[in-house]
Design a protein around this motif. Structure first.
Motif: not given
Length: 832
Positions: A455, A458-466, A526
């Motif tokens: 989790r 996945r959260h880190t990947q979402k933050l990276e995309a953001i 970011s």
């Protein structure tokens, strides 16, 4: 009708049916025929003529089939020996019957005896040629004891055969022949008996059993022949000989069918476990019964044989029983060891093993369940549905309903002994048909930690995309803000300061600054903010923030600044430090709705050992900043999550949960450490440590130097892909007295540089551009002008510029910027 007839004629089992009818017809005739008539004599002789040739042909066909199916050379050779044995017996039998019929022969010629001896020897050789299997080491003693039992029993039967068949013979020459024939007959009996359970292939074991039955028929026929006053075709002895031929043909036919179906060797044939106790015991029992009968009927010659044979067989039986008991004891010990190993593996396994019986109730719980869920979390007899939350019952429905058939992976949460929940991943196996289990076996594993890591990933990947999205938006937005602010400043210089237009333009400038602050927060979140780390005194930064902090908090909150006068210098971005203090002050203000005290303390701190209260802080000298309040405080659960992005205990209209996450990232970018201590109802204290630097603080000039004639001789190469930004920056620099050459990209800038006869004095370039970005342009520019200063304009760093910008740029100016800031930076870079 015709296809059915053709299919029946082509059936591989047609020959079996014909042979069965032939055998039944002959045996029926033998039971009711009348001896002495010419027709019956002819039938009695003619019935035997095809038997030997048929068995010989079947054996040869099996030899070819064994070679074709890859069973091995020994199987093929053994079948050829059996074919030769059948042909030899057919020749000797046919010749003997015809001689008796035609000449009334009372003694058998020696060549016929030789053929009979050859036939028996070939049978023994064939049985020995078929591949045997080795018994397992633990059963080897039992095997040889059973062989010895059959040998003794066969010897006892041979002794009885001698007394019944050989003893009445008075002719010495005839006696010697009968003894040799009897020895070979019983040799065949013993060899086939051993082959019944010692041969490798199941097919050959069945063949050996049929040949053993045929040998018994021959022995009985020979014994019956001695009781007859004379032999004539059609006597009852012929039925036994005929049965022997039929059994040999059945053995060959059975093997051929097995070869045809490709089952000459089954997988079970490789089982080397010895299972041969029934046949030796049957032979021993038969020999014992016959010996007892002979003792009672003719005790004179049988008592000695009975005593010797009974003593030997009794000794062997006792020895075999002892060997079997020892083997059973070893098996029992092995079973105990296996159970102990299984129990140890289950008890020390990290996996949870459950057996689910009827109605979804637990009938077994492994001790490892207490390691994952705690003592008493799962008990025998409890229902599985009581341990799983209602939301997860749908995934377990096939298991709870008993409709699950195949092995399947299941996932659910289970309650711990303390009332919490753990994620469990299980593999189910249906063993309801196994009486030792009688239910579904669940092998479960605690995957809570793994799921948490997934989790977080996945959260880190979402933050990276953001963060990528935020960086891109900030870049385009800052370009627009730069053009707006620059144009506004240029207009302000054209209008009177007292006019309403000047006030409107001032409002535009303030709006641009607020928008620039928003993009700064996005870039800080970011990690794509252009960082300009400088050596500074944090007390000076805090002194400049004092008035702003008092305006930020309410009148009910008192701001106390307790600064150490001899504070060590640190290296950081002053704008980021201001943002850290503002975010922490805002957080403290929201935690004190009824007022209180906000304290900001700066001190020097020396750590001699790795800090326990601040994780990651190693021994060294630090500047400590403590921001504390008298607010409502936090629970331990909240305290552990306050630095998570988008986590907030406030309502949506009061924050997005990015403030403290940005604080942590800014501190980490400056090589610092942060920790928080809080107690509900007693306030919160944030402690920040920045490493001390030995460099002296930098002194920055806030006003640009006055323009002069020297500046007019300075040539600046301006590179930016945004036309609006390029136009505004050009006008700012030209108003300050600089000569500006502008380019829309890196390739155009290099072309201008190559075309100009006079070298430029400064490269002013954007970092993010299409085709050739700012970093590539700087590298190419350094090849042509290694000593010319460079100034980078950016609102989006993406990656570190490198070496604090010292290796490729003397200065970095952040968009949007004012005209004064741009002129000051350019003047400092170009020099007087």
């Amino acid at each position: 009708m015709i296809p059915r007839v053709r299919a029946a004629l082509c059936s591989p089992y047609l020959g079996d049916g014909v042979a069965a009818l032939y055998a039944v017809a002959y045996l029926a005739w033998a039971a009711v025929h009348e001896s002495g008539t010419p027709l019956n004599d002819f039938i009695a002789d003619a019935a035997f003529y095809p038997l030997g040739l048929t068995v010989c042909w079947l054996a040869l066909r099996n030899a070819r089939a064994a070679s074709r199916t890859g069973l091995g050379v020994r199987d093929s050779v053994a079948w050829r020996l059996l074919a030769a044995s059948a042909l030899t017996l057919w020749i000797s039998g046919t010749a003997w019957a015809n001689l008796v019929k035609l000449t009334g022969l009372t003694s058998t010629p020696g060549w016929i005896h030789g053929l009979e001896y050859l036939q028996l020897s070939l049978t023994i050789a064939a049985c020995l040629t078929f591949p045997a299997r080795r018994p397992v080491p633990r059963a080897r003693v039992r095997f040889w004891l059973d062989v010895a039992l059959m040998l003794v029993a066969s010897g006892a039967l041979a002794a009885l055969y001698r007394s019944s068949v050989i003893a009445p013979v008075s002719n010495v020459e005839w006696l010697n022949l009968v003894i040799v024939r009897a020895a070979l007959d019983w040799g065949v009996f013993f060899t086939l008996a051993v082959g019944v359970f010692h041969k490798r292939d199941r097919t050959i074991r069945v063949v050996a059993a049929c040949l053993l039955a045929a040998n018994i028929c021959v022995l009985m026929a020979n014994w019956l022949l001695t009781t007859l006053p004379s032999y004539r075709a059609g006597n009852p002895v012929d039925a036994l000989w005929f049965s022997a031929w039929v059994l040999k043909a059945a053995a060959a036919r059975y093997a051929w069918h097995r070869y045809r179906l490709g089952r000459g060797r089954d997988e079970s044939d490789d089982d080397s476990e010895f299972r041969g106790a029934a046949l030796p015991r049957a032979i021993v029992a038969t020999a014992f019964v016959l010996l007892v009968y002979e003792v009672f009927t003719d005790p004179s010659g049988a008592i000695r044989v009975f005593v010797y044979a009974a003593a030997a067989m009794g000794t062997l039986l006792v020895s075999r029983q002892v060997a079997e008991l020892r083997e059973s004891r070893r098996l029992f010990e092995d079973q105990l060891a296996l159970e102990a190993r299984f129990r140890s593996l289950i008890q020390n396994s990290s996996d949870i093993v459950l057996v689910i019986g009827d109605e979804g109730r637990i009938s077994y719980v492994s001790p490892s369940a207490s390691h994952a869920l705690g003592n008493g979390a799962i008990e025998v007899g409890s229902a599985l549905r009581d341990l799983v939350p209602a939301d997860d019952l749908a995934g377990l429905a096939p298991l709870l309903d008993g409709t699950l058939r195949d092995s399947n992976r299941l996932a659910c949460r289970m309650r711990t002994a303390t009332g919490g929940w753990r994620d469990i991943e299980m593999l189910s196996t249906d063993l309801r048909s196994d009486p030792a289990v009688g239910g579904f076996v669940l092998n479960g594993r605690d995957v809570t930690d793994r799921n948490d890591v997934e989790r977080k990933l996945r959260h880190t990947q979402k933050l990276e995309a953001i963060s990528h999205l935020a960086g891109g938006i900030a870049h385009d937005f800052n370009n627009a803000l730069t053009a707006i602010r620059g144009s506004t400043e240029l207009l302000l210089e054209e209008v009177p300061p007292t006019s309403s237009t000047a006030a409107d333009l001032g409002n535009i400038t303030e709006a641009v600054d607020r928008a620039a602050a928003v993009t700064g927060q996005l870039l800080a979140f970011s990690r794509r903010q252009a960082v300009q780390r400088k050596v500074l005194d944090f007390n000076m930064v805090l002194a400049g923030l004092g008035p702003l902090l008092r305006q930020l908090v309410t009148d009910r909150i008192e701001v106390r600044l307790q600064c150490s006068p001899s504070l060590w210098p640190i290296k950081a971005d002053p704008g980021q430090l201001e943002q850290v203090i503002i975010n922490l002050a805002t957080n403290a203000r929201d935690a004190m709705p009824r007022g209180g005290s906000l304290r900001i303390t700066t001190t020097n701190r020396t750590i001699t050992a790795p800090s326990l209260d601040i994780r990651g802080a190693e021994a060294g000298e630090y500047v400590s900043i403590i921001v504390s309040d008298d607010g409502v405080g936090m629970s331990e659960t909240v305290r552990l999550r306050i630095f998570e992005p988008f986590f907030s205990t406030k309502s949506r209209d009061k924050g997005m949960g990015l403030g403290l996450a940005m604080v942590q990232r800014i501190v980490a970018q400056s090589d610092g450490h942060i920790a928080v201590e809080s107690t509900e109802g007693q306030g919160t204290a944030f402690t920040i440590l920045f490493p001390r630097t030995m460099d002296a603080p930098e002194v920055s000039a806030d006003t640009p130097p006055p323009p002069g004639l020297v500046r007019a001789r300075r040539r600046v190469l301006l590179v930016d892909d945004e036309p609006g930004v390029r136009t505004v920056v050009r006008r700012m620099l030209e108003r300050a007295g600089y000569q500006v050459l502008d380019a829309a990209g890196g390739r155009e800038a290099l072309a201008i540089l190559d075309a100009e006869s006079t070298a430029v004095d400064l490269l002013l370039t954007d970092l993010v551009m299409p085709e050739m970005d700012g970093r590539q342009l700087i590298a190419r520019f350094r090849e042509r002008c290694p000593t010319t200063p460079i100034v980078c304009m950016t609102g989006f760093a993406g990656e570190p510029i490198g070496g604090d910008g010292a290796d490729i740029a003397t200065t970095v100016v952040t968009k949007p910027f004012s005209s004064d800031t741009l002129v000051r930076v350019v003047s400092e870079a170009v020099g007087p």
